[in-house]
Design a protein around this motif. Structure first.
Motif, PDB file in Angstrom:
ATOM      1  N   ARG A  56      -2.771  -9.913   1.486  1.00  0.00           N
ATOM      2  CA  ARG A  56      -2.060  -8.846   2.195  1.00  0.00           C
ATOM      3  C   ARG A  56      -1.958  -7.559   1.403  1.00  0.00           C
ATOM      4  NH1 ARG A  56       1.329 -13.262   3.311  1.00  0.00           N
ATOM      5  NH2 ARG A  56       2.762 -12.601   1.659  1.00  0.00           N
ATOM      6  N   ALA A  57      -2.024  -7.634   0.092  1.00  0.00           N
ATOM      7  CA  ALA A  57      -1.791  -6.452  -0.749  1.00  0.00           C
ATOM      8  C   ALA A  57      -2.848  -5.381  -0.538  1.00  0.00           C
ATOM      9  CB  ALA A  57      -1.749  -6.859  -2.214  1.00  0.00           C
ATOM     10  N   ASP A  58      -2.389  -4.134  -0.492  1.00  0.00           N
ATOM     11  CA  ASP A  58      -3.311  -2.993  -0.387  1.00  0.00           C
ATOM     12  C   ASP A  58      -3.812  -2.560  -1.756  1.00  0.00           C
ATOM     13  OD1 ASP A  58      -2.944  -2.423   2.547  1.00  0.00           O
ATOM     14  OD2 ASP A  58      -0.877  -2.132   1.878  1.00  0.00           O
ATOM     15  N   ARG A  59      -2.982  -2.788  -2.775  1.00  0.00           N
ATOM     16  CA  ARG A  59      -3.336  -2.365  -4.129  1.00  0.00           C
ATOM     17  C   ARG A  59      -2.977  -3.474  -5.113  1.00  0.00           C
ATOM     18  NH1 ARG A  59       0.122   1.635  -4.752  1.00  0.00           N
ATOM     19  NH2 ARG A  59      -1.199   3.417  -4.228  1.00  0.00           N
ATOM     20  N   ILE A  60      -3.878  -3.726  -6.064  1.00  0.00           N
ATOM     21  CA  ILE A  60      -3.642  -4.716  -7.108  1.00  0.00           C
ATOM     22  C   ILE A  60      -3.606  -3.991  -8.450  1.00  0.00           C
ATOM     23  CG2 ILE A  60      -4.543  -6.738  -8.316  1.00  0.00           C
ATOM     24  CD1 ILE A  60      -3.583  -7.415  -5.562  1.00  0.00           C
TER      25      ILE A  60
ATOM     26  N   THR B 251       7.344  10.985   4.731  1.00  0.00           N
ATOM     27  CA  THR B 251       6.445  11.505   5.771  1.00  0.00           C
ATOM     28  C   THR B 251       6.433  10.621   6.997  1.00  0.00           C
ATOM     29  OG1 THR B 251       4.528  10.292   4.942  1.00  0.00           O
ATOM     30  CG2 THR B 251       4.971  12.440   3.960  1.00  0.00           C
ATOM     31  N   GLY B 252       7.020   9.409   6.892  1.00  0.00           N
ATOM     32  CA  GLY B 252       7.010   8.505   8.025  1.00  0.00           C
ATOM     33  C   GLY B 252       5.815   7.589   8.054  1.00  0.00           C
ATOM     34  N   THR B 253       4.858   7.783   7.148  1.00  0.00           N
ATOM     35  CA  THR B 253       3.689   6.918   7.112  1.00  0.00           C
ATOM     36  C   THR B 253       3.998   5.674   6.304  1.00  0.00           C
ATOM     37  OG1 THR B 253       2.860   8.046   5.159  1.00  0.00           O
ATOM     38  CG2 THR B 253       2.122   8.873   7.288  1.00  0.00           C
ATOM     39  N   THR B 254       3.183   4.647   6.492  1.00  0.00           N
ATOM     40  CA  THR B 254       3.391   3.397   5.777  1.00  0.00           C
ATOM     41  C   THR B 254       2.702   3.448   4.426  1.00  0.00           C
ATOM     42  OG1 THR B 254       3.462   2.194   7.863  1.00  0.00           O
ATOM     43  CG2 THR B 254       3.080   0.904   5.878  1.00  0.00           C
ATOM     44  N   ALA B 255       3.464   3.274   3.370  1.00  0.00           N
ATOM     45  CA  ALA B 255       2.900   3.298   2.026  1.00  0.00           C
ATOM     46  C   ALA B 255       2.247   1.955   1.725  1.00  0.00           C
ATOM     47  CB  ALA B 255       4.000   3.592   1.007  1.00  0.00           C
ATOM     48  N   PRO B 256       1.237   1.943   0.891  1.00  0.00           N
ATOM     49  CA  PRO B 256       0.547   0.689   0.587  1.00  0.00           C
ATOM     50  C   PRO B 256       1.435  -0.262  -0.211  1.00  0.00           C
ATOM     51  CG  PRO B 256      -0.230   2.441  -0.838  1.00  0.00           C
ATOM     52  CD  PRO B 256       0.659   3.093   0.178  1.00  0.00           C
ATOM     53  N   SER B 257       1.270  -1.558   0.031  1.00  0.00           N
ATOM     54  CA  SER B 257       1.993  -2.544  -0.766  1.00  0.00           C
ATOM     55  C   SER B 257       1.210  -2.817  -2.041  1.00  0.00           C
ATOM     56  CB  SER B 257       2.171  -3.842   0.026  1.00  0.00           C
ATOM     57  OG  SER B 257       0.916  -4.403   0.357  1.00  0.00           O
TER      58      SER B 257
ATOM     59  N   LYS C 152      -8.355  -8.928  -1.204  1.00  0.00           N
ATOM     60  CA  LYS C 152      -9.178  -8.040  -0.394  1.00  0.00           C
ATOM     61  C   LYS C 152      -8.788  -6.579  -0.602  1.00  0.00           C
ATOM     62  CE  LYS C 152      -9.833 -11.528   3.227  1.00  0.00           C
ATOM     63  NZ  LYS C 152      -9.639 -11.860   4.665  1.00  0.00           N
ATOM     64  N   ALA C 153      -7.900  -6.339  -1.579  1.00  0.00           N
ATOM     65  CA  ALA C 153      -7.414  -4.980  -1.820  1.00  0.00           C
ATOM     66  C   ALA C 153      -8.563  -4.038  -2.168  1.00  0.00           C
ATOM     67  CB  ALA C 153      -6.394  -4.988  -2.949  1.00  0.00           C
ATOM     68  N   ARG C 154      -8.488  -2.834  -1.636  1.00  0.00           N
ATOM     69  CA  ARG C 154      -9.518  -1.830  -1.880  1.00  0.00           C
ATOM     70  C   ARG C 154      -9.131  -0.871  -2.996  1.00  0.00           C
ATOM     71  NH1 ARG C 154     -14.447  -3.279  -0.369  1.00  0.00           N
ATOM     72  NH2 ARG C 154     -14.419  -4.290   1.667  1.00  0.00           N
ATOM     73  N   SER C 155      -7.936  -1.040  -3.542  1.00  0.00           N
ATOM     74  CA  SER C 155      -7.482  -0.192  -4.639  1.00  0.00           C
ATOM     75  C   SER C 155      -7.076  -1.087  -5.800  1.00  0.00           C
ATOM     76  CB  SER C 155      -6.294   0.671  -4.201  1.00  0.00           C
ATOM     77  OG  SER C 155      -5.802   1.451  -5.274  1.00  0.00           O
ATOM     78  N   LEU C 156      -7.717  -0.916  -6.943  1.00  0.00           N
ATOM     79  CA  LEU C 156      -7.434  -1.701  -8.137  1.00  0.00           C
ATOM     80  C   LEU C 156      -7.025  -0.762  -9.269  1.00  0.00           C
ATOM     81  CD1 LEU C 156     -10.431  -4.218  -8.067  1.00  0.00           C
ATOM     82  CD2 LEU C 156      -8.051  -4.712  -7.508  1.00  0.00           C
ATOM     83  N   VAL C 157      -5.976  -1.125  -9.987  1.00  0.00           N
ATOM     84  CA  VAL C 157      -5.492  -0.338 -11.119  1.00  0.00           C
ATOM     85  C   VAL C 157      -5.442  -1.243 -12.343  1.00  0.00           C
ATOM     86  CG1 VAL C 157      -3.617   1.075 -12.053  1.00  0.00           C
ATOM     87  CG2 VAL C 157      -4.076   1.082  -9.584  1.00  0.00           C
TER      88      VAL C 157
END
Length: 367
Positions: free
Chosen positions: A103-107, A12-18, A125-130
């Motif tokens: 820097r990570a968006d997801r942990i 899609t051209g968007t930046t995917a989370p790291s 500071k990631a807002r997505s945790l799995v």
């Protein structure tokens, strides 16, 4: 065949989370690959880096190195950290990871009970945790999170907190808050375990072991039975003599030939088991789900209550292999076993799907 899990592209051209994943065991790394495979099917996962916080145990390290190579073959970046290689190792490891954590968006984590992981969670500071499966402990994690309790492994629950527990309590409490969804913070649990009720806001995604089934097998099936070992003796839950009696009875009754050792089982116990039961002891170099899927494997797999009674039926779906689970008799428990032990182990067995339940094993009294 699906794309390699580490190379999911965003068209899609968007930046995917790291994504930054922390693992301390081979099963955790396997389940990170399963999560990445499932996530790639629904959208871009971004750059996935797996950080191996290497333990000292040689068996675990060996399996982790094999799993790390499988991950690299999938296009995943793997960073090996000698996280326990001396007194200064944790400071070097955490210091070296601080930038990537911020820097990570997801942990993604495999063991929310790990003090190492809990400390790392205070930095991110990631807002997505799995949270991916670290065995049946996932069931206890979900239950404790829902009740707002401190995070304690099930076989330790009931004991009084020690001095180290008290010192670490603020870090553990902070980690628990970060693992609780709220505001812009999202929490996902990716699990093969039976999770009927999750805390409000926690998304539960089913791990069907699709990556394992796609990449390996189907296995060649042999006539006999294989028995899966457990570390319940090593964790102080089950009496060693009672355990040996039960293994002997199971192997005799069902014609088992091989005993797949748990990576934490002691060499002394395994030597005694081989001598007294005649079973061939196998030290797997990969998680049992992959060993079974690649084969050869017995037509019947015998197990005590453990993770594999939930995961093997999924990994072996579509084959003729039967998984049978043997209950832990209360008489086998040690005097120091946690008061929660019997109930937890019964729950592991009772919630298992697609398994044959063995309700009794004749084991001679320990003596």
């Amino acid at each position: 065949m699906s794309p390699r899990v580490g190379r999911a592209a965003d068209h899609t051209g968007t930046t995917a989370p790291s994504t930054l994943a922390f693992v301390e065991s081979p099963v955790q790394l396997l389940n990170v690959l399963e999560w990445a495979h499932a996530a790639a099917a629904t959208g871009p996962t971004g750059g996935l880096t797996v950080v191996v916080l290497s333990p000292n145990d040689p068996m675990t390290r060996g399996q982790l190195r094999r799993m790390a190579q499988l991950a690299r073959d999938e296009g995943v970046e793997v960073r090996w950290e000698e996280a326990r290689g001396g007194t200064a190792a944790p400071f070097h490891t955490i210091g070296g990871l601080a930038g990537a954590l911020r820097r990570a968006d997801r942990i993604v984590i495999g063991d929310p009970f790990s003090r190492y992981v809990q400390l790392l969670l205070t930095i991110t500071k990631a807002r997505s945790l799995v949270v991916v499966d670290d065995g049946t402990a996932t069931m206890e994690f979900i239950a404790q999170l829902a009740r707002g309790e401190r995070l304690v492994r099930w076989h330790r629950k009931g004991g009084r907190p020690g001095p180290r527990d008290l010192v670490f309590a603020p870090v553990s409490a902070s980690a628990r808050r970060r693992l609780t969804p709220g505001g812009t913070r999202a929490v996902e649990v990716f699990s093969a375990m039976p999770i009927e009720q999750a805390p409000d806001g926690v998304t539960v995604t089913v791990n069907a072991f699709a990556w394992t089934r796609e990449r390996f097998g189907p296995p060649r099936i042999t006539r006999g039975a294989d028995l899966v070992g457990t570390s319940l003796v090593e964790t102080g839950v089950v009496d060693p003599d009672r355990y040996l009696d039960a293994v002997r009875a199971l192997s005799h009754t069902h014609g088992a030939n091989r005993y797949f050792a748990h990576r934490r089982e002691s060499a002394e116990k395994l030597h005694r088991l081989a001598v007294e039961t005649g079973l061939q002891v196998v030290r797997p170099d990969l998680p049992l789900e992959l060993i079974a899927r690649r084969g050869p494997i017995g037509r019947t797999i015998l197990s005590f209550p453990s993770t594999v009674v939930h995961t093997l039926p999924l990994a072996l779906a579509g084959t003729d292999v039967k998984v049978a689970v043997c209950d832990i008799d209360p008489a086998w428990l040690t005097e120091t076993a946690s008061p929660r032990a019997q109930g937890f182990l019964s729950g592991v067995t009772g919630t298992a799907r697609d398994v044959h339940r063995l309700t009794s094993v004749v084991a001679s009294p320990a003596g």
